[in-house]
Design an enzyme around this catalytic site. Structure first.
Site, PDB file in Angstrom:
ATOM      1  N   TYR A  14       2.888   1.274  -9.915  1.00  0.00           N
ATOM      2  CA  TYR A  14       3.267   1.655  -8.552  1.00  0.00           C
ATOM      3  C   TYR A  14       4.741   2.011  -8.379  1.00  0.00           C
ATOM      4  CZ  TYR A  14      -1.239  -0.436  -7.429  1.00  0.00           C
ATOM      5  OH  TYR A  14      -2.581  -0.724  -7.375  1.00  0.00           O
ATOM      6  N   HIS A  19       4.916   4.702  -1.664  1.00  0.00           N
ATOM      7  CA  HIS A  19       4.791   3.404  -0.991  1.00  0.00           C
ATOM      8  C   HIS A  19       5.875   2.414  -1.440  1.00  0.00           C
ATOM      9  CE1 HIS A  19       2.293   1.534   1.912  1.00  0.00           C
ATOM     10  NE2 HIS A  19       1.463   0.887   1.130  1.00  0.00           N
ATOM     11  N   ASN A  67       0.025  -5.299   1.248  1.00  0.00           N
ATOM     12  CA  ASN A  67      -0.765  -5.784   2.378  1.00  0.00           C
ATOM     13  C   ASN A  67      -0.632  -7.277   2.640  1.00  0.00           C
ATOM     14  OD1 ASN A  67      -1.568  -3.149   2.404  1.00  0.00           O
ATOM     15  ND2 ASN A  67      -3.711  -3.553   1.974  1.00  0.00           N
ATOM     16  N   ASP A  92       8.395   2.436   3.663  1.00  0.00           N
ATOM     17  CA  ASP A  92       7.974   3.835   3.808  1.00  0.00           C
ATOM     18  C   ASP A  92       7.300   4.058   5.154  1.00  0.00           C
ATOM     19  OD1 ASP A  92       5.789   2.147   2.664  1.00  0.00           O
ATOM     20  OD2 ASP A  92       4.630   3.975   2.900  1.00  0.00           O
ATOM     21  N   ASN A 113       0.416  -1.598   6.866  1.00  0.00           N
ATOM     22  CA  ASN A 113      -0.183  -2.879   6.484  1.00  0.00           C
ATOM     23  C   ASN A 113       0.829  -3.919   6.022  1.00  0.00           C
ATOM     24  OD1 ASN A 113      -2.819  -2.178   7.164  1.00  0.00           O
ATOM     25  ND2 ASN A 113      -3.154  -1.192   5.184  1.00  0.00           N
TER      26      ASN A 113
END
Length: 191
Positions: A14, A19, A67, A92, A113
């Protein structure tokens, strides 16, 4: 003491996604200031301590996945007795175009989230939000967009924003978010 949180998802899969812009900002700041992140399993986080003349700032990267970010930040803020008004969150924002930044204190989660989790776990939602625009996809799935890599132009925008934001961090940490936001706007949008 203050806490500066970069939101993102843990793991190399990631790290270059849209994100993870919050993680990338605190990583860049830590590098600029000669700080190192250390694992803090108790808080499900990586933490770096930034000693400043006006007090200590903890840089935080929750390792809970986006999240569930509140499950990392809330216990840490309680342990160090840091009130939510002394927390700054960098993340973001789909609703801002790439190259744009907004700073505000308090508010809802706006469908994000990570913020939803923070708002559920913190006593108050009056923390400072630094929203960095990633724009919306021209078409297609939003999840694929936020978990995708930014193009070269967007990465150049990110670099410009990080420089402008870093230059105004002392002002933001002092609680003068409007002043900082105006100066950043002038730097990013010279007339």
């Amino acid at each position: 003491m203050k806490i500066l949180v970069g939101l993102g998802n843990p793991g190399s899969k990631y790290e270059k996604t849209r994100h993870n812009i919050g993680f990338r900002f605190v990583d860049k700041l830590a590098e600029s200031e000669g700080l190192r992140f250390s694992a803090a399993p108790r808080f499900r986080a990586e933490i770096a301590t930034w000693e400043r003349p006006e007090g200590k700032v903890l840089l935080l990267k929750p390792q809970t996945f986006m999240n569930d970010s509140g499950e990392s930040l809330a216990p840490l803020s309680r342990y160090y007795d840091v009130q939510s008004e002394n927390i700054i969150v960098v993340y973001d924002d789909l609703d801002l175009p790439s190259g744009k930044l907004r700073i505000k204190k308090g508010g809802g989660h706006g469908g994000h989230n990570g913020l939803r989790s923070l708002n559920q776990h913190l006593d108050h939602a009056n923390y400072t939000r630094i929203r960095i625009g990633i724009g919306r996809p021209p078409h297609g799935n939003i999840v694929d967009w936020v978990l995708g890599r930014a193009c070269e132009d967007d990465r150049a925008d990110e670099t410009r924003i990080f420089h402008a934001l870093e230059a105004e961090l002392a002002t933001i940490l002092a609680g003068q978010t409007d002043t900082a936001a105006n100066r950043i706007h002038m730097k990013l949008n010279p007339s």
